[in-house]
Design a protein around this motif. Structure first.
Motif, PDB file in Angstrom:
ATOM      1  N   ASN A   1     -60.984  24.296  19.303  1.00 29.68           N
ATOM      2  CA  ASN A   1     -59.601  24.328  18.834  1.00 29.68           C
ATOM      3  C   ASN A   1     -58.703  25.239  19.675  1.00 29.68           C
ATOM      4  OD1 ASN A   1     -60.081  22.533  16.730  1.00 29.68           O
ATOM      5  ND2 ASN A   1     -60.773  24.179  15.392  1.00 29.68           N
ATOM      6  N   ALA A   2     -59.281  25.963  20.607  1.00 24.75           N
ATOM      7  CA  ALA A   2     -58.484  26.876  21.426  1.00 24.75           C
ATOM      8  C   ALA A   2     -57.407  26.120  22.199  1.00 24.75           C
ATOM      9  CB  ALA A   2     -59.377  27.661  22.383  1.00 24.75           C
ATOM     10  N   ALA A   3     -57.754  24.984  22.790  1.00 26.94           N
ATOM     11  CA  ALA A   3     -56.773  24.216  23.576  1.00 26.94           C
ATOM     12  C   ALA A   3     -55.614  23.746  22.697  1.00 26.94           C
ATOM     13  CB  ALA A   3     -57.441  23.030  24.258  1.00 26.94           C
ATOM     14  N   ILE A   4     -55.913  23.368  21.460  1.00 25.93           N
ATOM     15  CA  ILE A   4     -54.863  22.943  20.530  1.00 25.93           C
ATOM     16  C   ILE A   4     -53.938  24.120  20.232  1.00 25.93           C
ATOM     17  CG2 ILE A   4     -54.406  22.167  18.159  1.00 25.93           C
ATOM     18  CD1 ILE A   4     -57.139  20.655  18.391  1.00 25.93           C
ATOM     19  N   MET A   5     -54.519  25.282  20.023  1.00 22.83           N
ATOM     20  CA  MET A   5     -53.708  26.464  19.714  1.00 22.83           C
ATOM     21  C   MET A   5     -52.877  26.872  20.926  1.00 22.83           C
ATOM     22  SD  MET A   5     -53.306  28.034  16.903  1.00 22.83           S
ATOM     23  CE  MET A   5     -51.748  28.864  16.818  1.00 22.83           C
ATOM     24  N   TRP A   6     -53.425  26.734  22.143  1.00 21.99           N
ATOM     25  CA  TRP A   6     -52.647  27.017  23.343  1.00 21.99           C
ATOM     26  C   TRP A   6     -51.460  26.066  23.442  1.00 21.99           C
ATOM     27  CZ3 TRP A   6     -52.577  31.430  25.406  1.00 21.99           C
ATOM     28  CH2 TRP A   6     -53.723  32.209  25.572  1.00 21.99           C
ATOM     29  N   THR A   7     -51.680  24.808  23.104  1.00 26.01           N
ATOM     30  CA  THR A   7     -50.595  23.818  23.128  1.00 26.01           C
ATOM     31  C   THR A   7     -49.525  24.183  22.108  1.00 26.01           C
ATOM     32  OG1 THR A   7     -52.105  22.099  23.896  1.00 26.01           O
ATOM     33  CG2 THR A   7     -50.069  21.359  22.848  1.00 26.01           C
ATOM     34  N   ASN A   8     -49.948  24.601  20.916  1.00 23.48           N
ATOM     35  CA  ASN A   8     -48.986  25.032  19.888  1.00 23.48           C
ATOM     36  C   ASN A   8     -48.199  26.255  20.356  1.00 23.48           C
ATOM     37  OD1 ASN A   8     -49.938  23.010  18.220  1.00 23.48           O
ATOM     38  ND2 ASN A   8     -51.227  24.352  17.004  1.00 23.48           N
ATOM     39  N   ALA A   9     -48.900  27.207  20.972  1.00 21.53           N
ATOM     40  CA  ALA A   9     -48.228  28.412  21.465  1.00 21.53           C
ATOM     41  C   ALA A   9     -47.221  28.056  22.558  1.00 21.53           C
ATOM     42  CB  ALA A   9     -49.258  29.413  21.981  1.00 21.53           C
ATOM     43  N   ALA A  10     -47.594  27.114  23.432  1.00 21.74           N
ATOM     44  CA  ALA A  10     -46.669  26.680  24.486  1.00 21.74           C
ATOM     45  C   ALA A  10     -45.414  26.073  23.875  1.00 21.74           C
ATOM     46  CB  ALA A  10     -47.352  25.673  25.407  1.00 21.74           C
ATOM     47  N   ALA A  11     -45.587  25.238  22.875  1.00 21.93           N
ATOM     48  CA  ALA A  11     -44.429  24.612  22.216  1.00 21.93           C
ATOM     49  C   ALA A  11     -43.539  25.669  21.570  1.00 21.93           C
ATOM     50  CB  ALA A  11     -44.907  23.592  21.179  1.00 21.93           C
ATOM     51  N   GLN A  12     -44.143  26.686  20.981  1.00 18.50           N
ATOM     52  CA  GLN A  12     -43.355  27.750  20.355  1.00 18.50           C
ATOM     53  C   GLN A  12     -42.633  28.577  21.423  1.00 18.50           C
ATOM     54  OE1 GLN A  12     -42.579  28.013  17.193  1.00 18.50           O
ATOM     55  NE2 GLN A  12     -41.296  29.775  17.599  1.00 18.50           N
ATOM     56  N   CYS A  13     -43.273  28.809  22.562  1.00 17.31           N
ATOM     57  CA  CYS A  13     -42.589  29.495  23.672  1.00 17.31           C
ATOM     58  C   CYS A  13     -41.362  28.701  24.097  1.00 17.31           C
ATOM     59  CB  CYS A  13     -43.529  29.656  24.870  1.00 17.31           C
ATOM     60  SG  CYS A  13     -44.800  30.906  24.668  1.00 17.31           S
ATOM     61  N   GLU A  14     -41.510  27.390  24.150  1.00 16.91           N
ATOM     62  CA  GLU A  14     -40.385  26.542  24.539  1.00 16.91           C
ATOM     63  C   GLU A  14     -39.254  26.635  23.522  1.00 16.91           C
ATOM     64  OE1 GLU A  14     -41.761  22.583  25.497  1.00 16.91           O
ATOM     65  OE2 GLU A  14     -43.290  23.394  26.845  1.00 16.91           O
ATOM     66  N   ARG A  15     -39.594  26.709  22.227  1.00 15.36           N
ATOM     67  CA  ARG A  15     -38.562  26.881  21.195  1.00 15.36           C
ATOM     68  C   ARG A  15     -37.840  28.213  21.399  1.00 15.36           C
ATOM     69  NH1 ARG A  15     -42.783  25.307  17.757  1.00 15.36           N
ATOM     70  NH2 ARG A  15     -42.714  23.076  17.479  1.00 15.36           N
ATOM     71  N   ALA A  16     -38.604  29.261  21.675  1.00 12.72           N
ATOM     72  CA  ALA A  16     -38.005  30.575  21.909  1.00 12.72           C
ATOM     73  C   ALA A  16     -37.112  30.534  23.145  1.00 12.72           C
ATOM     74  CB  ALA A  16     -39.098  31.632  22.067  1.00 12.72           C
ATOM     75  N   PHE A  17     -37.565  29.844  24.175  1.00  9.26           N
ATOM     76  CA  PHE A  17     -36.772  29.737  25.400  1.00  9.26           C
ATOM     77  C   PHE A  17     -35.455  29.018  25.141  1.00  9.26           C
ATOM     78  CE2 PHE A  17     -35.483  27.863  29.424  1.00  9.26           C
ATOM     79  CZ  PHE A  17     -35.519  28.977  30.257  1.00  9.26           C
ATOM     80  N   ASP A  18     -35.483  28.003  24.290  1.00  7.61           N
ATOM     81  CA  ASP A  18     -34.250  27.288  23.942  1.00  7.61           C
ATOM     82  C   ASP A  18     -33.199  28.238  23.360  1.00  7.61           C
ATOM     83  OD1 ASP A  18     -35.255  24.860  24.798  1.00  7.61           O
ATOM     84  OD2 ASP A  18     -35.772  24.158  22.775  1.00  7.61           O
ATOM     85  N   LEU A  19     -33.648  29.290  22.691  1.00 10.24           N
ATOM     86  CA  LEU A  19     -32.736  30.241  22.072  1.00 10.24           C
ATOM     87  C   LEU A  19     -32.194  31.266  23.072  1.00 10.24           C
ATOM     88  CD1 LEU A  19     -34.702  30.847  18.765  1.00 10.24           C
ATOM     89  CD2 LEU A  19     -32.606  29.509  19.066  1.00 10.24           C
ATOM     90  N   GLN A  20     -32.926  31.476  24.153  1.00  7.62           N
ATOM     91  CA  GLN A  20     -32.478  32.421  25.185  1.00  7.62           C
ATOM     92  C   GLN A  20     -32.920  31.872  26.546  1.00  7.62           C
ATOM     93  OE1 GLN A  20     -33.357  36.494  24.263  1.00  7.62           O
ATOM     94  NE2 GLN A  20     -32.615  37.227  26.223  1.00  7.62           N
ATOM     95  N   PRO A  21     -32.194  30.863  27.046  1.00 11.52           N
ATOM     96  CA  PRO A  21     -32.630  30.131  28.240  1.00 11.52           C
ATOM     97  C   PRO A  21     -32.524  30.884  29.560  1.00 11.52           C
ATOM     98  CG  PRO A  21     -30.588  29.215  27.391  1.00 11.52           C
ATOM     99  CD  PRO A  21     -31.029  30.269  26.426  1.00 11.52           C
ATOM    100  N   ASP A  22     -32.170  32.147  29.528  1.00 10.27           N
ATOM    101  CA  ASP A  22     -32.160  32.941  30.756  1.00 10.27           C
ATOM    102  C   ASP A  22     -33.283  33.977  30.759  1.00 10.27           C
ATOM    103  OD1 ASP A  22     -31.130  34.517  28.728  1.00 10.27           O
ATOM    104  OD2 ASP A  22     -29.550  35.405  29.955  1.00 10.27           O
TER     105      ASP A  22
END
Length: 141
Positions: free
Chosen positions: A78-99
């Motif tokens: 399940n580690a790969a699934i959790m890494w994918t989830n973490a990546a998606a959450q990083c992308e959400r955070a980036f959307d809020l501060q794209p610089d």
């Protein structure tokens, strides 16, 4: 309690749990993992309380990264699934501060751990570009 106070309180509770997890991680990994999971729940609630705040979105991504590391350390599939989830959450955070180059770097790392090399490369290039822009801006001042 106001939404801002709710947000701040939830974020602080999550931060406190992360500190506790880090303090016990070398002695009791199972307890640290449980604390990281609890912290993630607080960060998720803080993110829900104020979805426009980069900090809560980023802290939730970091909690998921800690969970992914824990799963990987245990050899869980399940580690790969959790890494994918973490990546998606990083992308959400980036959307809020794209610089914010560090958020892009975190997304790149998560994608790399999830074995998504194309996405990892794209996020790495974006992070380097943002770092370069930041350095150029700093030299102007």
């Amino acid at each position: 309690m106001t939404a801002a106070a709710d947000y701040a309180s939830l974020l602080q509770s999550g931060n406190d749990l992360v500190a506790q997890a880090q303090a016990v991680a070398t002695q009791d990994f199972a307890q640290a993992r449980a604390l990281w999971q609890q912290a993630g729940a607080f960060f998720a609630k803080a993110h829900q309380a104020d979805p426009e705040q980069h900090a809560a979105a980023l802290r939730l991504a970091q909690a998921w990264m800690a969970e992914a590391h824990a799963l990987q350390k245990q050899g869980s599939a399940n580690a790969a699934i959790m890494w994918t989830n973490a990546a998606a959450q990083c992308e959400r955070a980036f959307d809020l501060q794209p610089d914010h180059a560090p958020t892009a770097m975190m997304a790149a790392s998560c994608h790399a751990w999830a074995k998504n090399e194309e996405a990892a490369q794209a996020w790495m290039q974006l992070a380097k570009h943002l770092q370069q822009l930041g350095a150029e801006e700093a030299s102007k001042n």
